[in-house]
Scaffold this motif. Structure first.
Motif, short mmCIF file in Angstrom:
data_model
loop_
_atom_site.label_atom_id
_atom_site.label_comp_id
_atom_site.label_asym_id
_atom_site.label_seq_id
_atom_site.Cartn_x
_atom_site.Cartn_y
_atom_site.Cartn_z
N UNK A 46 18.93 7.77 8.68
CA UNK A 46 18.14 7.86 7.57
C UNK A 46 18.85 7.10 6.16
N UNK A 47 18.01 6.79 5.32
CA UNK A 47 18.64 6.26 4.02
C UNK A 47 17.69 6.54 2.78
N UNK A 48 18.42 6.77 1.72
CA UNK A 48 17.79 7.21 0.57
C UNK A 48 17.65 6.08 -0.49
N UNK A 49 16.66 5.91 -1.25
CA UNK A 49 16.49 4.84 -2.08
C UNK A 49 16.55 5.44 -3.52
N UNK A 134 0.32 7.67 1.17
CA UNK A 134 -1.12 7.00 0.53
C UNK A 134 -1.13 5.70 0.85
N UNK A 135 -0.08 4.86 0.43
CA UNK A 135 0.05 3.64 0.34
C UNK A 135 1.29 2.92 0.85
N UNK A 136 1.61 3.21 2.32
CA UNK A 136 2.66 2.78 2.70
C UNK A 136 3.35 1.39 2.71
N UNK A 142 7.09 -2.87 -2.34
CA UNK A 142 8.08 -2.78 -3.71
C UNK A 142 9.50 -2.50 -3.42
N UNK A 143 9.75 -1.48 -2.48
CA UNK A 143 11.16 -1.42 -2.25
C UNK A 143 11.96 -2.37 -1.45
N UNK A 144 11.19 -3.46 -0.69
CA UNK A 144 11.74 -4.35 -0.08
C UNK A 144 12.35 -3.97 1.38
N UNK A 145 11.47 -2.81 1.73
CA UNK A 145 12.06 -2.33 3.08
C UNK A 145 11.54 -3.18 4.20
#
Length: 240
Positions: A46-49, A134-136, A142-145
Motif C-alpha cells: 500500500x502507498x499513501x499520497x 468515479x474517475x480512476x 493527476x497523481x502520476x500513478x
C-alpha cells in the motif's frame, strides 16, 4: 469501556471542517498508525499520497462527484494498492493475479481504518471518499500513478465544524452467524428499517424518507462503475 473502544463506537462521518490545520506531529502519528496495520505475508503493498496542492484538491473534489470537503479538509490522503514498488525491487515479479488485487484492497483498507481511528482519537474527524473511483483514470493521471498502483479511496481529515448524528448500523444479531451461515430474519430487518426511517426523519440535515432495504434495492439494481474492470486490468490488476 476503554478509550480505544469509546473512540471506535463514537465514529461518525465528518464532512464539515474548521480551518484549523493539523500539526505535523499529529499527522505523523496518524500516518505511523496507518503503517502499523496488519499486512498479508508482510508484502506491505500500500502507498499513501498526501495531496496538499489546492488545485489538485479541487480537481479531486470534482473527480469524486463534486464533494467539496475533499478540497476544504485540513488533509486529504489517497490510499493506493501498490505493487509497483515490488516490481522495482524484483523486476521479474509475477503480478496481475486477482488474489493480489484482494490483498491490496484488504491491506490498504486496514491502513485507512487505522489512520481514521488515530485521527479520531486526537479529536479530529474524517470521511472516506470512495468517489475517487468515479474517475480512476483522471485520478491516476493527476497523481502520476504508474502501472501496478491502484487508487482505492481517499480520506478527508480535519477538525469537525459540527458533529453529525451517528448513523445506526445493522444490529449484531443480523450480522453475526453462529458456526454456519443462517437465514435472514426479516422481522429484524423490518425493525432496523423503521429505525433508519426515524433516524433520517430526525437528523439535523439532509432528512429523507427511505429505509435501508429501499436504499440497497436502489443501489444494487444497477451496475456501479462498469468501467472498473477495464481500468483494473489497464493498471496491471486482476489480469488473471
Amino acid at each position: 469501556m476503554t478509550p480505544t473502544i469509546a473512540t471506535i463506537m463514537n465514529h461518525r462521518s465528518v464532512r464539515h471542517f474548521t480551518e484549523q490545520a493539523i500539526t505535523a506531529a499529529n499527522l505523523e502519528q496518524i500516518l505511523n498508525c496507518a503503517l502499523a496495520a496488519s499486512t498479508s505475508s508482510f508484502i506491505q503493498c500500500s502507498s499513501i499520497i498526501r495531496v496538499s496542492s489546492s488545485d489538485s484538491r479541487e480537481k479531486l473534489a470534482q473527480f469524486a462527484g463534486g464533494q467539496p470537503y475533499v478540497a476544504s479538509a485540513a488533509e486529504f490522503l489517497v490510499f493506493c494498492a501498490d505493487f509497483n514498488r515490488h516490481r522495482q525491487i524484483h523486476p521479474d515479479a509475477q503480478l496481475g493475479f486477482t488474489e493480489q488485487t484482494l490483498i491490496g484492497a484488504v491491506d490498504t483498507a486496514l491502513m485507512g481504518q487505522n489512520a481514521l481511528l488515530a485521527a479520531e482519537s486526537l479529536g479530529l474527524g474524517g470521511v472516506f471518499i470512495g468517489g475517487i473511483r468515479n474517475n480512476p483514470q483522471q485520478v491516476s493521471e493527476l497523481l502520476d500513478l504508474p502501472q501496478h498502483v491502484l487508487p482505492l479511496f481517499g480520506l478527508c481529515i480535519g477538525y469537525p465544524a459540527r458533529e453529525p448524528e451517528q448513523k445506526p448500523r445493522l444490529p449484531l444479531n443480523i450480522v453475526l452467524h453462529q458456526d454456519k451461515y443462517q437465514a435472514l430474519d426479516f422481522e429484524e430487518v423490518a425493525a432496523y428499517d423503521q429505525h433508519i426511517l426515524e433516524y433520517y426523519a430526525a437528523r439535523s440535515s439532509n432528512s429523507k424518507q427511505v429505509t435501508w432495504s429501499q436504499q440497497i434495492t436502489a443501489t444494487l439494481s444497477k451496475e456501479s462503475r462498469p468501467f472498473m474492470k477495464e481500468f483494473l486490468q489497464r493498471q496491471g490488476f486482476s489480469e488473471k
